[in-house]
Design an enzyme around this catalytic site. Structure first.
Site, short mmCIF file in Angstrom:
data_model
loop_
_atom_site.label_atom_id
_atom_site.label_comp_id
_atom_site.label_asym_id
_atom_site.label_seq_id
_atom_site.Cartn_x
_atom_site.Cartn_y
_atom_site.Cartn_z
N GLU A 71 0.67 -1.34 -0.16
CA GLU A 71 -0.20 -0.01 -0.04
C GLU A 71 0.71 1.12 0.49
O GLU A 71 2.33 1.53 0.69
CB GLU A 71 -0.54 -0.33 1.73
CG GLU A 71 -1.66 1.11 1.25
CD GLU A 71 -2.66 0.62 2.59
OE1 GLU A 71 -3.79 1.69 2.61
OE2 GLU A 71 -2.14 0.79 3.74
N LYS A 146 -10.34 0.86 -2.28
CA LYS A 146 -10.61 -0.13 -1.33
C LYS A 146 -12.05 0.22 -0.28
O LYS A 146 -12.06 1.48 -0.32
CB LYS A 146 -9.13 0.42 -0.09
CG LYS A 146 -8.94 0.64 1.69
CD LYS A 146 -7.58 0.98 1.99
CE LYS A 146 -7.23 0.40 3.30
NZ LYS A 146 -6.71 1.77 3.83
N CYS A 188 -4.56 -3.37 3.43
CA CYS A 188 -4.58 -3.28 4.51
C CYS A 188 -5.79 -4.13 5.91
O CYS A 188 -6.16 -4.41 6.08
CB CYS A 188 -3.98 -1.79 4.72
SG CYS A 188 -3.06 -1.33 5.84
#
Length: 312
Positions: A71, A146, A188
């Site tokens: 990321e 995301k 993440c």
């Protein structure tokens, strides 16, 4: 790879390179090799690209078919204003450089979290945290934005308010076929939501990716245990490229990039500092494990099919 060669690559080339044993039956050298890259991004986009490109070229030289970047591989800014200023559209110069690099190296790339100015940039003045997959011809074959944004305040780690500059993605993406297997895309903080990983595996994923920039407090406590849990419950390989070290005066990351097999064993791990680790993906092992331990045949969706919604 012999221990002597591992040591040579570590000491002479400055890369931390670790191969760990795996439970495989076929000749391990016939299996697809993946590289997991660990970097320390800063606000300097040009230098970040130089660092990532060096690792990608090393991965190609070592025979990997796919390299994973963490990321924020493009940059980690000091504040939301700088983040927005440094961001680019997918058709911008930076993705163009990675497209050329993938083509030059003949390597698939997982670009784990690109600060993307989307088509709604002019209206929103906010960005997406976008996971991009490039094939070995340099074409974008998958994007995932995301969906779970990290808005948390952890004592000792400093506040994180991703939504100050970022819009959550609207949906999950179908797993994408690659030379290593079918990859389910996440980023993440998504790893804290097992519903996402289960949805991806039920859509056909064999490898789950969690490119990350975990903090120095949550990292030691949660990083490895969450990754191993996602691997065990989904019976997938889990690949987690991570940011490491101090990015600037306001932020540092935990590192410890790793690959976990479907049994929950860590089969590759980066040591301290920027570098890469390698792992072979054995899909026959994955299929045998799913056959011997058929948890997805035993699920009771009538009891918890709407998991994530409040119980009535």
């Amino acid at each position: 790879m012999t221990c002597k060669l591992q040591k040579h690559l570590t000491e002479e080339r400055g890369f931390n390179l670790i191969l760990r044993p795996m439970a495989v039956s076929s000749s391990s050298w016939e299996l697809p090799l993946v590289a997991v890259c660990q970097v320390t991004s800063t606000p300097d986009k040009e230098q970040n690209f130089i660092t990532c490109a060096e690792l990608i070229r090393e991965a190609a030289r070592l025979g990997a078919c796919l390299a994973f970047l963490p990321e924020a591989f493009d940059f980690i800014a000091r504040n939301p204003e700088e983040t927005l200023h440094l961001s680019e559209p997918l058709g911008g110069n930076l993705l163009g450089e990675y497209t050329q690099l993938a083509r030059e190296c003949g390597l698939w790339l997982s670009l784990g979290g690109f600060h993307e100015r989307g088509q709604d940039w002019e209206q929103t003045q906010k960005i997406y945290n976008c996971h991009v997959i490039l094939n070995n011809k340099g074409s974008v074959v998958a994007t995932y934005r995301k969906t779970h944004l990290c808005d948390v305040e952890i004592p000792g780690q400093g506040p994180m308010h991703e939504s100050n500059s970022t819009i959550p993605g609207p949906s999950l993406e179908s797993p994408i076929s690659t030379p290593a297997g079918k990859i389910g895309l996440a980023i993440c903080y998504d790893m804290r939501f097992p519903e996402l990983s289960l949805a991806l595996v039920q859509a056909g994923a064999e490898i789950l990716t969690y490119p990350s920039a975990f903090g120095s407090v949550t990292g030691p406590a949660h990083w490895e245990v969450l990754l191993r849990a996602r691997a065990i419950e989904s019976q997938c390989y889990v690949v987690a490229a991570a940011q490491c070290g101090r990015h600037h005066e306001k932020r540092a990351s935990y590192g410890h990039s790793m690959v976990v097999d479907p049994w929950g064993t860590v089969v590759a791990r980066c040591s301290e500092g920027p570098g890469l680790c390698l792992a072979r993906i054995d899909l026959n092992y994955l299929r045998r494990l799913r056959q011997h331990l058929p948890v997805f045949q035993h699920r009771r969706p009538e009891l918890y099919g709407h998991l994530g919604h409040p119980l009535s």
